[in-house]
Design a protein around this motif. Structure first.
Motif, PDB file in Angstrom:
ATOM      1  N   PHE A 233      44.987  32.481  30.194  1.00  0.00           N
ATOM      2  CA  PHE A 233      43.811  32.248  31.036  1.00  0.00           C
ATOM      3  C   PHE A 233      43.011  33.533  31.218  1.00  0.00           C
ATOM      4  O   PHE A 233      41.774  33.508  31.290  1.00  0.00           O
ATOM      5  N   THR A 234      43.706  34.662  31.292  1.00  0.00           N
ATOM      6  CA  THR A 234      43.014  35.947  31.414  1.00  0.00           C
ATOM      7  C   THR A 234      42.182  36.235  30.171  1.00  0.00           C
ATOM      8  O   THR A 234      41.035  36.687  30.267  1.00  0.00           O
ATOM      9  N   ILE A 235      42.764  35.968  28.984  1.00  0.00           N
ATOM     10  CA  ILE A 235      42.015  36.146  27.739  1.00  0.00           C
ATOM     11  C   ILE A 235      40.759  35.276  27.733  1.00  0.00           C
ATOM     12  O   ILE A 235      39.652  35.739  27.408  1.00  0.00           O
ATOM     13  N   LEU A 236      40.903  34.011  28.100  1.00  0.00           N
ATOM     14  CA  LEU A 236      39.752  33.098  28.123  1.00  0.00           C
ATOM     15  C   LEU A 236      38.703  33.571  29.114  1.00  0.00           C
ATOM     16  O   LEU A 236      37.491  33.532  28.822  1.00  0.00           O
ATOM     17  N   PHE A 237      39.129  34.029  30.280  1.00  0.00           N
ATOM     18  CA  PHE A 237      38.196  34.486  31.314  1.00  0.00           C
ATOM     19  C   PHE A 237      37.443  35.735  30.860  1.00  0.00           C
ATOM     20  O   PHE A 237      36.222  35.837  31.032  1.00  0.00           O
ATOM     21  N   ILE A 238      38.166  36.697  30.279  1.00  0.00           N
ATOM     22  CA  ILE A 238      37.535  37.946  29.838  1.00  0.00           C
ATOM     23  C   ILE A 238      36.495  37.684  28.754  1.00  0.00           C
ATOM     24  O   ILE A 238      35.374  38.208  28.812  1.00  0.00           O
ATOM     25  N   VAL A 239      36.837  36.876  27.761  1.00  0.00           N
ATOM     26  CA  VAL A 239      35.897  36.602  26.672  1.00  0.00           C
ATOM     27  C   VAL A 239      34.686  35.837  27.189  1.00  0.00           C
ATOM     28  O   VAL A 239      33.543  36.084  26.766  1.00  0.00           O
ATOM     29  N   LYS A 240      34.897  34.938  28.134  1.00  0.00           N
ATOM     30  CA  LYS A 240      33.784  34.152  28.679  1.00  0.00           C
ATOM     31  C   LYS A 240      32.817  35.030  29.470  1.00  0.00           C
ATOM     32  O   LYS A 240      31.594  34.860  29.382  1.00  0.00           O
ATOM     33  N   THR A 241      33.352  35.961  30.257  1.00  0.00           N
ATOM     34  CA  THR A 241      32.517  36.741  31.176  1.00  0.00           C
ATOM     35  C   THR A 241      31.953  38.014  30.545  1.00  0.00           C
ATOM     36  O   THR A 241      30.999  38.583  31.076  1.00  0.00           O
ATOM     37  N   GLU A 242      32.508  38.475  29.446  1.00  0.00           N
ATOM     38  CA  GLU A 242      32.048  39.708  28.804  1.00  0.00           C
ATOM     39  C   GLU A 242      31.182  39.358  27.595  1.00  0.00           C
ATOM     40  O   GLU A 242      31.680  38.913  26.557  1.00  0.00           O
ATOM     41  N   SER A 243      29.876  39.548  27.720  1.00  0.00           N
ATOM     42  CA  SER A 243      28.950  39.144  26.656  1.00  0.00           C
ATOM     43  C   SER A 243      29.171  39.914  25.358  1.00  0.00           C
ATOM     44  O   SER A 243      28.897  39.395  24.266  1.00  0.00           O
ATOM     45  N   SER A 244      29.684  41.154  25.451  1.00  0.00           N
ATOM     46  CA  SER A 244      29.923  41.942  24.237  1.00  0.00           C
ATOM     47  C   SER A 244      31.048  41.360  23.385  1.00  0.00           C
ATOM     48  O   SER A 244      31.204  41.738  22.222  1.00  0.00           O
ATOM     49  N   LEU A 245      31.834  40.450  23.955  1.00  0.00           N
ATOM     50  CA  LEU A 245      32.938  39.831  23.229  1.00  0.00           C
ATOM     51  C   LEU A 245      32.565  38.474  22.643  1.00  0.00           C
ATOM     52  O   LEU A 245      33.425  37.771  22.113  1.00  0.00           O
TER      53      LEU A 245
ATOM     54  N   LEU B 134      40.112  44.618  31.199  1.00  0.00           N
ATOM     55  CA  LEU B 134      41.228  44.440  32.136  1.00  0.00           C
ATOM     56  C   LEU B 134      41.285  45.570  33.157  1.00  0.00           C
ATOM     57  O   LEU B 134      41.511  45.336  34.347  1.00  0.00           O
ATOM     58  N   PHE B 135      41.073  46.785  32.706  1.00  0.00           N
ATOM     59  CA  PHE B 135      41.093  47.925  33.617  1.00  0.00           C
ATOM     60  C   PHE B 135      39.957  47.832  34.636  1.00  0.00           C
ATOM     61  O   PHE B 135      40.121  48.244  35.787  1.00  0.00           O
ATOM     62  N   ARG B 136      38.829  47.277  34.216  1.00  0.00           N
ATOM     63  CA  ARG B 136      37.713  47.108  35.163  1.00  0.00           C
ATOM     64  C   ARG B 136      37.989  45.983  36.157  1.00  0.00           C
ATOM     65  O   ARG B 136      37.554  46.030  37.304  1.00  0.00           O
ATOM     66  N   LEU B 137      38.708  44.942  35.671  1.00  0.00           N
ATOM     67  CA  LEU B 137      39.056  43.844  36.573  1.00  0.00           C
ATOM     68  C   LEU B 137      40.084  44.260  37.597  1.00  0.00           C
ATOM     69  O   LEU B 137      40.045  43.836  38.768  1.00  0.00           O
ATOM     70  N   PHE B 138      41.049  45.101  37.175  1.00  0.00           N
ATOM     71  CA  PHE B 138      42.114  45.543  38.056  1.00  0.00           C
ATOM     72  C   PHE B 138      42.101  47.065  38.153  1.00  0.00           C
ATOM     73  O   PHE B 138      42.902  47.755  37.525  1.00  0.00           O
ATOM     74  N   PRO B 139      41.149  47.621  38.897  1.00  0.00           N
ATOM     75  CA  PRO B 139      41.044  49.081  38.993  1.00  0.00           C
ATOM     76  C   PRO B 139      42.288  49.659  39.675  1.00  0.00           C
ATOM     77  O   PRO B 139      42.866  49.052  40.558  1.00  0.00           O
ATOM     78  N   HIS B 140      42.688  50.850  39.227  1.00  0.00           N
ATOM     79  CA  HIS B 140      43.839  51.493  39.804  1.00  0.00           C
ATOM     80  C   HIS B 140      43.470  52.908  40.210  1.00  0.00           C
ATOM     81  O   HIS B 140      42.618  53.544  39.623  1.00  0.00           O
ATOM     82  N   LYS B 141      44.133  53.360  41.212  1.00  0.00           N
ATOM     83  CA  LYS B 141      43.871  54.700  41.719  1.00  0.00           C
ATOM     84  C   LYS B 141      44.556  55.717  40.840  1.00  0.00           C
ATOM     85  O   LYS B 141      45.710  55.575  40.453  1.00  0.00           O
ATOM     86  N   ARG B 142      43.837  56.777  40.560  1.00  0.00           N
ATOM     87  CA  ARG B 142      44.386  57.868  39.772  1.00  0.00           C
ATOM     88  C   ARG B 142      44.815  58.992  40.700  1.00  0.00           C
ATOM     89  O   ARG B 142      44.075  59.385  41.595  1.00  0.00           O
ATOM     90  N   THR B 143      45.999  59.504  40.456  1.00  0.00           N
ATOM     91  CA  THR B 143      46.477  60.590  41.295  1.00  0.00           C
ATOM     92  C   THR B 143      45.991  61.912  40.732  1.00  0.00           C
ATOM     93  O   THR B 143      45.775  62.054  39.546  1.00  0.00           O
TER      94      THR B 143
END
Length: 315
Positions: free
Chosen positions: A46-58, A306-315
């Motif tokens: 489902f994540t693959i389908l969502f990313i491809v649908k929402t990202e026009s460059s894909l 994926l990294f943009r969808l789930f941002p993480h804090k950098r130490t």
């Protein structure tokens, strides 16, 4: 009364699925990894389908084929696991006759469809590497749709005789299926009739699809590797080959368990039944679970999204 009983026996209203025969006491424990793999497969695809649908460059043929693969994996895993988990958790072993034939059709049809999609994906890589100037003119959106429809129609037409023949046979011995889902050969072997037509047809479809698709994949990759090795610099060769690495992993993950499962079923006299059933279940779970992980890790565009969808804090 005799006629009624005979009719009921010849046309059963339900079958009984055993689950994993011989390991009934361990069903709850076996359900834990099965459920985990299924959840990962559902979330990943489902994540693959969502990313491809929402990202026009894909919105390109390569990722359209990836969406087809993700959807097929969802259908394959969902066709079997909910019922299997119902057996493990609630002892819900009964399955209606028509529901059993429907499950049989979806499992085998989308296995053939997935094989066809893998061929379509290697054609995409072949055009991108061997004929880059013609890529956009050949693999248009319309062509992608036509390829997708052809793959689905091939699967449907080849597998439709499975349930039609299975419905034709009389079942007057037992209605207990020694499996966790309605696998074609597990169902038709219960018939009290000469099932050689079903058996030979099923074997012919398996050999035809596997040999034809593997042949096209092999020939395509021979051409791809010839082009890659003709490139001048090592970095260019590695970068170009890297665009194929995800697809090669997907092919190996799909075909190796399939071949292994087929060989084990041919040697079933030497292999315990519960091992065969476990292999058959894992075969329909491993590929749907690993495909999105491989493409998520190996494809830069998907990984960045994926990294943009789930941002993480950098130490």
């Amino acid at each position: 009364m005799t006629d009624i009983n005979t009719t009921n026996l010849n046309n059963p209203s339900t079958f009984i699925l055993v689950g994993i025969s011989g390991l009934e006491m361990a069903h709850v424990w076996i359900s834990i990894p099965f459920c985990t793999l299924y959840v990962i497969a559902i979330l990943g695809n489902f994540t693959i389908l969502f990313i491809v649908k929402t990202e026009s460059s894909l919105h390109r043929p390569m990722y359209y084929f990836l969406c087809m693969l993700a959807f097929t994996d969802l259908v394959l895993s969902t066709s079997t696991l909910p019922k299997t988990l119902g057996i493990f958790w609630f002892n819900a072993r009964e399955i209606y006759f028509n529901a059993c034939l429907t499950q049989m059709f979806f499992i085998h049809c989308f296995t053939v469809v997935e094989s066809g999609i893998l061929v379509a994906m290697v054609f995409d890589r072949y055009m991108a590497i061997c004929h880059p100037l013609r890529y956009s003119s050949v693999l248009t959106n319309g062509m992608v749709v036509k390829i997708g429809l052809a793959v689905v129609l091939r699967g449907g037409m080849l597998i439709l005789p499975y349930p039609l023949l299975a419905r034709w046979w009389p079942y007057c011995r037992t209605h207990v299926i020694a499996h966790s889902y309605c696998k074609h050969i597990s169902v038709v072997t219960l018939a009290c009739a000469d099932i050689r037509v079903s058996s030979y047809y099923g074997l012919s479809v398996t050999i035809f699809v596997s040999s034809l698709d593997v042949f096209f994949i092999t020939v395509s990759y021979i051409q791809i590797l010839r082009v890659i090795f003709s490139l001048r610099t090592k970095d260019t060769r590695l970068k170009t080959f890297g665009t194929c690495s995800s697809h090669l992993c997907a092919i190996l993950i799909f075909y190796i368990p399939d071949v292994f499962s087929t060989v084990m079923h041919r040697l079933h006299h030497n292999v315990p039944l519960h091992v065969l059933i476990l292999i058959a279940n894992v075969h329909l779970l491993v590929a749907p679970m690993l495909h999105p992980i491989i493409y998520g890790m190996r494809t830069t565009q998907i990984r960045d999204k994926l990294f943009r969808l789930f941002p993480h804090k950098r130490t």
